[in-house]
Design an enzyme around this catalytic site. Structure first.
Site, PDB file in Angstrom:
ATOM      1  N   ASN A 284     159.673  79.229 -14.165  1.00 22.68           N
ATOM      2  CA  ASN A 284     158.886  79.901 -15.163  1.00 22.68           C
ATOM      3  C   ASN A 284     159.312  81.213 -15.648  1.00 22.68           C
ATOM      4  O   ASN A 284     160.433  81.711 -15.135  1.00 22.68           O
ATOM      5  CB  ASN A 284     157.317  80.237 -14.521  1.00 22.68           C
ATOM      6  CG  ASN A 284     156.182  80.051 -15.312  1.00 22.68           C
ATOM      7  OD1 ASN A 284     156.277  80.208 -16.665  1.00 22.68           O
ATOM      8  ND2 ASN A 284     155.291  79.232 -14.868  1.00 22.68           N
TER       9      ASN A 284
ATOM     10  N   HIS B  52     173.465  98.226  -2.231  1.00 20.26           N
ATOM     11  CA  HIS B  52     174.085  99.524  -2.143  1.00 20.26           C
ATOM     12  C   HIS B  52     174.130 100.423  -0.916  1.00 20.26           C
ATOM     13  O   HIS B  52     173.255 100.374  -0.062  1.00 20.26           O
ATOM     14  CB  HIS B  52     173.127 100.546  -3.245  1.00 20.26           C
ATOM     15  CG  HIS B  52     173.340  99.820  -4.718  1.00 20.26           C
ATOM     16  ND1 HIS B  52     174.180 100.118  -5.560  1.00 20.26           N
ATOM     17  CD2 HIS B  52     172.198  98.959  -5.068  1.00 20.26           C
ATOM     18  CE1 HIS B  52     173.815  99.306  -6.573  1.00 20.26           C
ATOM     19  NE2 HIS B  52     172.510  98.755  -6.486  1.00 20.26           N
TER      20      HIS B  52
ATOM     21  N   GLY C 255     154.528  83.252  -7.633  1.00 24.84           N
ATOM     22  CA  GLY C 255     154.834  84.082  -8.711  1.00 24.84           C
ATOM     23  C   GLY C 255     155.203  85.521  -7.893  1.00 24.84           C
ATOM     24  O   GLY C 255     154.447  85.845  -7.017  1.00 24.84           O
TER      25      GLY C 255
ATOM     26  N   LYS D 277     164.687  88.141   5.394  1.00 26.85           N
ATOM     27  CA  LYS D 277     165.358  87.384   6.401  1.00 26.85           C
ATOM     28  C   LYS D 277     165.395  85.899   6.098  1.00 26.85           C
ATOM     29  O   LYS D 277     164.347  85.308   5.494  1.00 26.85           O
ATOM     30  CB  LYS D 277     164.727  87.518   7.877  1.00 26.85           C
ATOM     31  CG  LYS D 277     165.071  89.200   8.231  1.00 26.85           C
ATOM     32  CD  LYS D 277     164.667  89.296   9.736  1.00 26.85           C
ATOM     33  CE  LYS D 277     164.826  90.549  10.284  1.00 26.85           C
ATOM     34  NZ  LYS D 277     164.336  90.910  11.592  1.00 26.85           N
TER      35      LYS D 277
ATOM     36  N   ARG E 274     156.712  86.386   6.437  1.00 20.55           N
ATOM     37  CA  ARG E 274     156.616  85.734   7.695  1.00 20.55           C
ATOM     38  C   ARG E 274     156.126  84.366   7.649  1.00 20.55           C
ATOM     39  O   ARG E 274     155.223  84.160   6.835  1.00 20.55           O
ATOM     40  CB  ARG E 274     155.682  86.494   8.680  1.00 20.55           C
ATOM     41  CG  ARG E 274     154.133  86.532   8.350  1.00 20.55           C
ATOM     42  CD  ARG E 274     153.352  87.648   8.814  1.00 20.55           C
ATOM     43  NE  ARG E 274     151.881  87.502   8.586  1.00 20.55           N
ATOM     44  CZ  ARG E 274     151.174  87.496   7.506  1.00 20.55           C
ATOM     45  NH1 ARG E 274     151.959  88.108   6.608  1.00 20.55           N
ATOM     46  NH2 ARG E 274     150.034  87.235   7.323  1.00 20.55           N
TER      47      ARG E 274
END
Length: 207
Positions: free
Chosen positions: A91, A121, A148, A172, A186
């Site tokens: 989308n 960075h 979204g 992760k 999670r």
């Protein structure tokens, strides 16, 4: 602290190896400009010009599978490090910063305003001030659904069939066949948990 760049590799070679590199390099600047020119053409393309949009994406991206649709606007760093499978729907508003490889499998659904962010960075202020950076690849497995506003951070792999709720920040790896929500994301349950198959998923939007 100064980064040692005396190993003879180009900045592009260092970048693709996942090592610290400088983005203000002529070769990389030229590749970035090419990507911006193509994405600008894509983002200004006519809604009815499906063939023209497809041709631009085939030139911009490393690979794009059959029957895959990306709705503009779409933004990337280089484009050539992005590989997208077949029957994928993306989308509007995808930001895919492909300093490292971004691999998207088949039958993936990506909601609006999703961010796939490979750049890193340095925390060390001297390196950051001297414009050194790095990146880690992102892999999205087959049949994944990203709601979204999902943000996927550098180095993350999301397993096949997994659903990530809207607005989640994936810091992760996520295994296959789970539902994950939140910041940081999670796992809250398997996708096929008995009794929940037909229930709406909290914080997951239609792609």
């Amino acid at each position: 602290m100064a980064e040692d760049a005396s190993d003879g590799r180009s900045q592009r070679e260092r970048m693709l190896a996942g090592d610290l590199y400088r983005a203000d390099d002529v070769e990389l600047a030229d590749a970035s400009l090419r990507a911006r020119q193509l994405e600008d053409r894509f983002n200004r393309s006519a809604a009815e010009d499906g063939a023209g949009r497809r041709a631009i994406l085939e030139e911009l991206l490393g690979a794009i599978g059959a029957d895959t649709e990306i709705r503009p606007p779409f933004y990337c760093d280089y484009g050539s490090h992005i590989r997208i499978g077949a029957r994928v729907f993306v989308n509007c508003g995808l930001v895919a910063l492909d300093v490292a490889a971004i691999t998207i499998g088949d039958d993936v659904q990506i909601g609006p305003n999703v961010q796939l962010l490979t750049p890193l960075h340095p925390v060390e202020p001297g390196l950051r001030r001297d414009k050194w950076e790095a990146a880690r690849p992102i892999t999205i497995g087959d049949n994944v659904w990203l709601g979204g506003g999902v943000i996927v951070l550098p180095g993350v792999t999301i397993g096949a069939n997994t659903v990530v709720g809207a607005g989640a920040v994936v810091a992760k790896d996520l295994p296959a066949n789970v539902v994950a929500v939140g910041n940081p994301a999670r796992v809250v349950r398997p996708v096929d948990q008995p009794g929940l198959r037909d229930e709406p998923v909290a914080a997951v939007e239609e792609a």
